[in-house]
Design a protein around this motif. Structure first.
Motif, PDB file in Angstrom:
ATOM      1  N   SER A  69      18.143  15.438  51.093  1.00 10.87           N
ATOM      2  CA  SER A  69      17.689  15.351  52.076  1.00 10.87           C
ATOM      3  C   SER A  69      18.308  16.750  52.735  1.00 10.87           C
ATOM      4  N   ASN A 176      12.165  10.994  53.448  1.00  6.26           N
ATOM      5  CA  ASN A 176      12.443   9.781  53.322  1.00  6.26           C
ATOM      6  C   ASN A 176      12.252   8.773  54.394  1.00  6.26           C
ATOM      7  N   TYR A 187      17.268   4.659  57.309  1.00 11.66           N
ATOM      8  CA  TYR A 187      16.068   4.694  56.863  1.00 11.66           C
ATOM      9  C   TYR A 187      15.117   3.816  57.861  1.00 11.66           C
ATOM     10  N   PRO A 191      11.031   5.129  51.904  1.00 12.18           N
ATOM     11  CA  PRO A 191      11.958   6.171  51.595  1.00 12.18           C
ATOM     12  C   PRO A 191      11.315   6.770  49.956  1.00 12.18           C
ATOM     13  N   SER A 193      11.987   8.799  47.848  1.00 12.85           N
ATOM     14  CA  SER A 193      12.663   9.219  46.794  1.00 12.85           C
ATOM     15  C   SER A 193      13.029   7.976  45.741  1.00 12.85           C
ATOM     16  N   ASN A 196       7.781   4.748  46.195  1.00 14.24           N
ATOM     17  CA  ASN A 196       6.851   5.566  46.974  1.00 14.24           C
ATOM     18  C   ASN A 196       5.528   4.994  46.461  1.00 14.24           C
TER      19      ASN A 196
END
Length: 273
Positions: A69, A176, A187, A191, A193, A196
């Motif tokens: 990040s 994210n 969040y 996110p 990472s 997805n």
């Protein structure tokens, strides 16, 4: 023969009475949990500790994340004007970049929120029922953490402040869907990472129900039977028994994002402290 038949009837009657009595007086829980459900193995072992305490599951987190990040400490100083003329908030440059730091992509230094992930190293604890149940009525989520992600970061709802929609703060979010402040890195959006457009576990909401990605293991695609909170009862990638759980809903927000959890709690929420 009559004597034998009478004895048998009396014996059966006694057993029937005992069975009815025991069933009425001894309340046996529907589910006794003796080991952690498999889903909790997905929580990052470096940032979280998850264990069973009686019939409660305890999740402890340091508030960190286990992925890259631009919000990790780095050698770039940045500043932003505080809300309502509150002055300038400066995030000081570090001597070296954190190993998980990456340059901002969908945001930039001038838009990022103050503070870095490692500035908020703290302690967060959530106790949930080992076998959560839906409540008789739903309750709205509030500001602050409403769940803990598998990464160790916190999960927030779709507001940036009291009755303040997230829209105005989207530009500060990293790839994210997260940013820092006021208490932690957290969040708001999908996110990518660790989830997805898939059926991966994202985390647990504070009412005890698990939150999965946009797809469901029961169908391999986007579920069509979700309630207003994004929940339904089905198998998951961690359980062949049907369980109630949430999903990030496959509904676009601002034409390109997916809000993690915009609905109400379907169970009874528990404090994250």
């Amino acid at each position: 023969m009559k004597t034998i038949r009478l004895s048998l009837l009396l014996t059966l009657g006694v057993f029937t009475w005992i069975a009815c009595t025991n069933g009425g007086e001894d309340e046996i829980p529907e589910t006794i949990v003796t080991e952690l459900p498999a889903a909790f193995a997905d929580f990052d072992a470096g940032n979280t500790s998850v264990y069973l305490d009686g019939q409660q599951i305890v999740i402890e987190s340091n508030g960190m994340a286990n992925h890259q990040s631009p919000y990790w400490s780095n050698t770039h100083e940045r500043s932003i004007s505080g809300p309502n003329g509150g002055g300038t908030m400066v995030t000081a440059a570090a001597a070296v970049d954190h190993p998980l730091f990456v340059e901002p992509t969908i945001t930039d230094y001038n838009l990022m929120a103050p503070g870095n992930i490692d500035d908020f190293n703290g302690s967060y604890t959530l106790r949930i029922p080992a076998s959560p149940q839906k409540a008789s009525s739903t309750t709205s989520t509030g500001l602050g953490p409403i769940g803990i992600a598998v990464s160790g970061g916190m999960i927030y709802n779709d507001e940036e402040g009291p009755n303040v929609p997230l829209d105005g703060a989207v530009s500060s979010l990293d790839f994210n869907g997260a940013h820092t402040g006021p208490q932690s890195y957290h969040y708001h959006l999908e996110p990518i990472s660790f989830s997805n457009d898939d059926d991966n576990l994202i985390g647990v909401i504070s009412d005890g129900f698990l939150l999965y990605g946009r797809k469901c293991a029961s169908s391999g695609t986007y579920p069509t039977d979700l309630d207003a909170s994004g929940g339904h009862t089905a198998i998951t990638k961690h359980s062949t028994t049907e369980l109630y759980h949430y999903h990030t809903q496959n509904e676009l927000y601002l034409n390109k994002y997916y809000i993690l959890f915009p609905g109400n709690y379907q169970g009874s929420s528990n404090a994250i402290y």
